[in-house]
Scaffold this motif. Structure first.
Motif, PDB file in Angstrom:
ATOM      1  N   MET A   1     -16.897   5.105  -6.469  1.00  0.00           N
ATOM      2  CA  MET A   1     -15.607   4.407  -5.869  1.00  0.00           C
ATOM      3  C   MET A   1     -14.801   5.684  -5.709  1.00  0.00           C
ATOM      4  SD  MET A   1     -12.815   1.998  -7.735  1.00  0.00           S
ATOM      5  CE  MET A   1     -13.495   0.387  -7.188  1.00  0.00           C
ATOM      6  N   SER A   2     -14.001   5.775  -4.571  1.00  0.00           N
ATOM      7  CA  SER A   2     -12.825   6.920  -4.402  1.00  0.00           C
ATOM      8  C   SER A   2     -11.850   6.833  -5.391  1.00  0.00           C
ATOM      9  CB  SER A   2     -12.516   6.619  -2.913  1.00  0.00           C
ATOM     10  OG  SER A   2     -11.311   7.387  -2.756  1.00  0.00           O
ATOM     11  N   ASP A   3     -11.214   8.173  -5.580  1.00  0.00           N
ATOM     12  CA  ASP A   3     -10.174   7.991  -6.596  1.00  0.00           C
ATOM     13  C   ASP A   3      -8.881   7.505  -5.861  1.00  0.00           C
ATOM     14  OD1 ASP A   3     -11.650   9.016  -8.573  1.00  0.00           O
ATOM     15  OD2 ASP A   3     -11.138  11.198  -8.135  1.00  0.00           O
ATOM     16  N   ALA A   4      -8.898   7.602  -4.635  1.00  0.00           N
ATOM     17  CA  ALA A   4      -7.400   7.097  -3.966  1.00  0.00           C
ATOM     18  C   ALA A   4      -7.580   5.610  -4.000  1.00  0.00           C
ATOM     19  CB  ALA A   4      -7.380   7.268  -2.623  1.00  0.00           C
ATOM     20  N   ILE A   5      -6.200   4.870  -4.488  1.00  0.00           N
ATOM     21  CA  ILE A   5      -5.946   3.666  -4.650  1.00  0.00           C
ATOM     22  C   ILE A   5      -4.659   3.651  -3.655  1.00  0.00           C
ATOM     23  CG2 ILE A   5      -5.183   1.753  -6.101  1.00  0.00           C
ATOM     24  CD1 ILE A   5      -6.857   2.669  -8.194  1.00  0.00           C
ATOM     25  N   PHE A   6      -4.682   2.646  -2.731  1.00  0.00           N
ATOM     26  CA  PHE A   6      -3.615   2.509  -1.820  1.00  0.00           C
ATOM     27  C   PHE A   6      -2.699   1.364  -2.405  1.00  0.00           C
ATOM     28  CE2 PHE A   6      -1.198   0.759   1.459  1.00  0.00           C
ATOM     29  CZ  PHE A   6      -0.485   1.524   1.982  1.00  0.00           C
ATOM     30  N   ILE A   7      -1.651   1.612  -2.878  1.00  0.00           N
ATOM     31  CA  ILE A   7      -0.389   0.528  -3.233  1.00  0.00           C
ATOM     32  C   ILE A   7       0.787   0.442  -2.274  1.00  0.00           C
ATOM     33  CG2 ILE A   7       0.841  -0.337  -5.143  1.00  0.00           C
ATOM     34  CD1 ILE A   7      -0.935   1.445  -6.991  1.00  0.00           C
ATOM     35  N   THR A   8       0.959  -0.831  -1.695  1.00  0.00           N
ATOM     36  CA  THR A   8       2.030  -1.025  -0.822  1.00  0.00           C
ATOM     37  C   THR A   8       3.211  -1.055  -1.603  1.00  0.00           C
ATOM     38  OG1 THR A   8       2.156  -3.391  -0.983  1.00  0.00           O
ATOM     39  CG2 THR A   8       0.388  -2.686   0.330  1.00  0.00           C
ATOM     40  N   VAL A   9       4.301  -0.689  -1.056  1.00  0.00           N
ATOM     41  CA  VAL A   9       5.387  -0.798  -1.604  1.00  0.00           C
ATOM     42  C   VAL A   9       6.033  -1.712  -2.104  1.00  0.00           C
ATOM     43  CG1 VAL A   9       8.233  -0.718  -0.609  1.00  0.00           C
ATOM     44  CG2 VAL A   9       6.351   0.577   0.658  1.00  0.00           C
ATOM     45  N   ASP A  10       5.453  -3.158  -1.784  1.00  0.00           N
ATOM     46  CA  ASP A  10       5.551  -4.362  -2.833  1.00  0.00           C
ATOM     47  C   ASP A  10       4.816  -4.248  -3.915  1.00  0.00           C
ATOM     48  OD1 ASP A  10       7.410  -5.255  -0.979  1.00  0.00           O
ATOM     49  OD2 ASP A  10       5.861  -6.256   0.136  1.00  0.00           O
ATOM     50  N   GLY A  11       3.833  -3.316  -4.218  1.00  0.00           N
ATOM     51  CA  GLY A  11       3.250  -3.129  -5.501  1.00  0.00           C
ATOM     52  C   GLY A  11       1.754  -3.909  -5.308  1.00  0.00           C
ATOM     53  N   PHE A  13      -2.276  -4.118  -4.204  1.00  0.00           N
ATOM     54  CA  PHE A  13      -3.488  -3.153  -3.881  1.00  0.00           C
ATOM     55  C   PHE A  13      -4.553  -3.934  -4.122  1.00  0.00           C
ATOM     56  CE2 PHE A  13      -2.420  -2.672  -8.175  1.00  0.00           C
ATOM     57  CZ  PHE A  13      -3.403  -2.859  -9.073  1.00  0.00           C
ATOM     58  N   GLU A  14      -5.892  -3.325  -3.457  1.00  0.00           N
ATOM     59  CA  GLU A  14      -6.999  -4.174  -3.367  1.00  0.00           C
ATOM     60  C   GLU A  14      -8.206  -3.220  -4.125  1.00  0.00           C
ATOM     61  OE1 GLU A  14     -10.158  -5.421  -0.392  1.00  0.00           O
ATOM     62  OE2 GLU A  14      -8.336  -5.794   0.218  1.00  0.00           O
ATOM     63  N   ILE A  15      -8.947  -3.690  -5.177  1.00  0.00           N
ATOM     64  CA  ILE A  15      -9.885  -3.178  -5.753  1.00  0.00           C
ATOM     65  C   ILE A  15     -11.290  -4.018  -5.662  1.00  0.00           C
ATOM     66  CG2 ILE A  15     -11.060  -2.155  -7.929  1.00  0.00           C
ATOM     67  CD1 ILE A  15      -7.952  -1.609  -8.627  1.00  0.00           C
ATOM     68  N   ASP A  16     -12.359  -3.534  -4.900  1.00  0.00           N
ATOM     69  CA  ASP A  16     -13.528  -4.375  -4.942  1.00  0.00           C
ATOM     70  C   ASP A  16     -13.429  -5.598  -4.421  1.00  0.00           C
ATOM     71  OD1 ASP A  16     -14.898  -2.004  -6.479  1.00  0.00           O
ATOM     72  OD2 ASP A  16     -14.716  -2.968  -8.315  1.00  0.00           O
TER      73      ASP A  16
END
Length: 102
Positions: A1-11, A13-16
């Motif tokens: 899994m990549s180290d980058a987690i994209f989190i929107t301004v609203d908080g 995010f998606e994982i798996d």
């Protein structure tokens, strides 16, 4: 899994393939628990020195527990696949965007 987690301004995010959301507001008990777990642990406790691998395991454990205090979906299903750096990126986002926890 990549180290980058994209989190929107609203908080959000998606994982798996699963979507998580960091709430805008927290209860006093959530804030207290989060702050207690996110405080950096000293590298050396009386009589104990943590090796680098032990430090990473310990940090990962506490970062995952702290995230579970404030991200409702993590309480039941905190992804075990997240690395220490990925969890740290979530906490950095929280620190920048949710000042009540800082």
């Amino acid at each position: 899994m990549s180290d980058a987690i994209f989190i929107t301004v609203d908080g959000v995010f998606e994982i798996d393939g699963r979507v998580y959301r960091i709430p805008e507001h927290f209860s006093p008990s959530e804030v207290h628990s989060y702050r207690a777990l996110i405080v950096p642990l000293p590298d050396k406790r009386p009589g104990t020195t943590l090796a680098a691998e032990q430090r990473e395991i310990t940090d990962t454990f506490f970062y995952r527990r702290a995230a579970a205090c404030v991200i409702p979906e993590f309480r039941e299903n905190a992804p075990e696949s997240l690395s220490r750096d990925q969890l740290l990126s979530i906490h950095r986002w929280i620190g920048r965007h949710r000042p009540t926890l800082g």
